[in-house]
Design a protein around this motif. Sequence first.
Motif, PDB file in Angstrom:
ATOM      1  N   SER A  40    -110.860 -40.165 -56.294  1.00 21.48           N
ATOM      2  CA  SER A  40    -111.369 -39.042 -55.521  1.00 21.48           C
ATOM      3  C   SER A  40    -110.733 -38.904 -54.144  1.00 21.48           C
ATOM      4  O   SER A  40    -110.784 -37.832 -53.542  1.00 21.48           O
ATOM      5  CB  SER A  40    -112.889 -39.156 -55.372  1.00 21.48           C
ATOM      6  N   VAL A  41    -110.130 -39.978 -53.647  1.00 18.60           N
ATOM      7  CA  VAL A  41    -109.539 -39.941 -52.310  1.00 18.60           C
ATOM      8  C   VAL A  41    -108.047 -40.220 -52.319  1.00 18.60           C
ATOM      9  O   VAL A  41    -107.399 -40.106 -51.264  1.00 18.60           O
ATOM     10  CB  VAL A  41    -110.239 -40.933 -51.364  1.00 18.60           C
ATOM     11  N   GLU A  60    -120.514 -45.478 -53.543  1.00 14.26           N
ATOM     12  CA  GLU A  60    -119.301 -45.479 -54.331  1.00 14.26           C
ATOM     13  C   GLU A  60    -118.137 -46.096 -53.567  1.00 14.26           C
ATOM     14  O   GLU A  60    -118.057 -46.032 -52.348  1.00 14.26           O
ATOM     15  CB  GLU A  60    -118.938 -44.058 -54.776  1.00 14.26           C
ATOM     16  N   PHE A  61    -117.241 -46.669 -54.329  1.00 11.46           N
ATOM     17  CA  PHE A  61    -116.052 -47.280 -53.776  1.00 11.46           C
ATOM     18  C   PHE A  61    -115.087 -46.218 -53.277  1.00 11.46           C
ATOM     19  O   PHE A  61    -114.927 -45.173 -53.898  1.00 11.46           O
ATOM     20  CB  PHE A  61    -115.383 -48.138 -54.855  1.00 11.46           C
ATOM     21  N   VAL A  62    -114.437 -46.509 -52.159  1.00 13.30           N
ATOM     22  CA  VAL A  62    -113.466 -45.588 -51.582  1.00 13.30           C
ATOM     23  C   VAL A  62    -112.062 -46.175 -51.598  1.00 13.30           C
ATOM     24  O   VAL A  62    -111.130 -45.591 -52.152  1.00 13.30           O
ATOM     25  CB  VAL A  62    -113.843 -45.203 -50.142  1.00 13.30           C
ATOM     26  N   ALA A  63    -111.902 -47.332 -50.975  1.00 10.43           N
ATOM     27  CA  ALA A  63    -110.576 -47.935 -50.855  1.00 10.43           C
ATOM     28  C   ALA A  63    -110.708 -49.406 -50.529  1.00 10.43           C
ATOM     29  O   ALA A  63    -111.725 -49.857 -50.005  1.00 10.43           O
ATOM     30  CB  ALA A  63    -109.760 -47.230 -49.770  1.00 10.43           C
ATOM     31  N   LEU A 111    -109.167 -62.222 -40.787  1.00 13.11           N
ATOM     32  CA  LEU A 111    -109.225 -60.976 -41.538  1.00 13.11           C
ATOM     33  C   LEU A 111    -108.186 -60.943 -42.652  1.00 13.11           C
ATOM     34  O   LEU A 111    -108.439 -60.420 -43.737  1.00 13.11           O
ATOM     35  CB  LEU A 111    -109.033 -59.787 -40.601  1.00 13.11           C
ATOM     36  N   SER A 112    -107.030 -61.501 -42.404  1.00 14.52           N
ATOM     37  CA  SER A 112    -105.955 -61.480 -43.381  1.00 14.52           C
ATOM     38  C   SER A 112    -106.237 -62.318 -44.614  1.00 14.52           C
ATOM     39  O   SER A 112    -105.536 -62.181 -45.621  1.00 14.52           O
ATOM     40  CB  SER A 112    -104.649 -61.950 -42.736  1.00 14.52           C
ATOM     41  N   SER A 113    -107.242 -63.164 -44.566  1.00 16.24           N
ATOM     42  CA  SER A 113    -107.563 -64.042 -45.684  1.00 16.24           C
ATOM     43  C   SER A 113    -108.514 -63.414 -46.691  1.00 16.24           C
ATOM     44  O   SER A 113    -108.797 -64.018 -47.725  1.00 16.24           O
ATOM     45  CB  SER A 113    -108.178 -65.345 -45.170  1.00 16.24           C
ATOM     46  N   HIS A 114    -108.999 -62.220 -46.390  1.00 17.92           N
ATOM     47  CA  HIS A 114    -110.025 -61.609 -47.220  1.00 17.92           C
ATOM     48  C   HIS A 114    -109.632 -60.210 -47.678  1.00 17.92           C
ATOM     49  O   HIS A 114    -108.809 -59.539 -47.060  1.00 17.92           O
ATOM     50  CB  HIS A 114    -111.340 -61.521 -46.453  1.00 17.92           C
ATOM     51  N   THR A 115    -110.251 -59.803 -48.758  1.00 22.24           N
ATOM     52  CA  THR A 115    -110.157 -58.420 -49.190  1.00 22.24           C
ATOM     53  C   THR A 115    -111.160 -57.589 -48.397  1.00 22.24           C
ATOM     54  O   THR A 115    -112.313 -57.973 -48.250  1.00 22.24           O
ATOM     55  CB  THR A 115    -110.448 -58.299 -50.694  1.00 22.24           C
ATOM     56  N   MET A 116    -110.715 -56.471 -47.885  1.00 25.64           N
ATOM     57  CA  MET A 116    -111.570 -55.561 -47.146  1.00 25.64           C
ATOM     58  C   MET A 116    -111.660 -54.244 -47.892  1.00 25.64           C
ATOM     59  O   MET A 116    -110.711 -53.833 -48.565  1.00 25.64           O
ATOM     60  CB  MET A 116    -111.016 -55.322 -45.743  1.00 25.64           C
ATOM     61  N   ALA A 117    -112.793 -53.586 -47.761  1.00 25.77           N
ATOM     62  CA  ALA A 117    -112.992 -52.350 -48.502  1.00 25.77           C
ATOM     63  C   ALA A 117    -113.825 -51.359 -47.711  1.00 25.77           C
ATOM     64  O   ALA A 117    -114.563 -51.724 -46.790  1.00 25.77           O
ATOM     65  CB  ALA A 117    -113.665 -52.630 -49.840  1.00 25.77           C
ATOM     66  N   TRP A 118    -113.695 -50.111 -48.095  1.00 22.83           N
ATOM     67  CA  TRP A 118    -114.561 -49.038 -47.621  1.00 22.83           C
ATOM     68  C   TRP A 118    -115.350 -48.497 -48.800  1.00 22.83           C
ATOM     69  O   TRP A 118    -114.791 -48.223 -49.859  1.00 22.83           O
ATOM     70  CB  TRP A 118    -113.757 -47.898 -46.991  1.00 22.83           C
ATOM     71  N   PHE A 119    -116.642 -48.348 -48.589  1.00 21.17           N
ATOM     72  CA  PHE A 119    -117.529 -47.682 -49.522  1.00 21.17           C
ATOM     73  C   PHE A 119    -118.172 -46.506 -48.803  1.00 21.17           C
ATOM     74  O   PHE A 119    -118.182 -46.441 -47.574  1.00 21.17           O
ATOM     75  CB  PHE A 119    -118.622 -48.626 -50.023  1.00 21.17           C
TER      76      PHE A 119
END
Length: 125
Positions: free
Chosen positions: A62-63, A46-49, A29-37
């Motif tokens: 927005s957040v 839409e992108f969140v974080a 997990l530490s080797s990748h970018t993770m995101a919330w949509f």
Amino acid sequence: QVQLVESGGELVQAGGSLRLSCAASTRFLSSHTMAWFRHPPGKEREFVAAIFRNSRTYYADSVKGRFTMSKDNAKNTLFLQMNSLSPDDTATYYCALGQRAILSTVQLPSAYDFWGQGTQVTVSS
């Protein structure tokens, strides 16, 4: 193949808080970018974080100031702490893993390779 499973979505009153979790099948997990949509009803996704491999975070305007993203590399899990929720936050929330996502592409769904099935967040007035 990487599998992502979101949890924690539920009905909550406006002004309340909620914490979403995303469990990943990979130990890297530490080797990748993770995101919330998120995908609000009747609107586009839409992108969140996002959180990068060095644990630095990036938030949609927005957040910003209300949501906090974090990760636990040892447990292969990421989190989204959501505070001061409003009905505008109602949406299906998805976590995503990006092998190539960088700062310039962090908000683009195309930068992410794996997606969870989503968890529903409903904020009542």
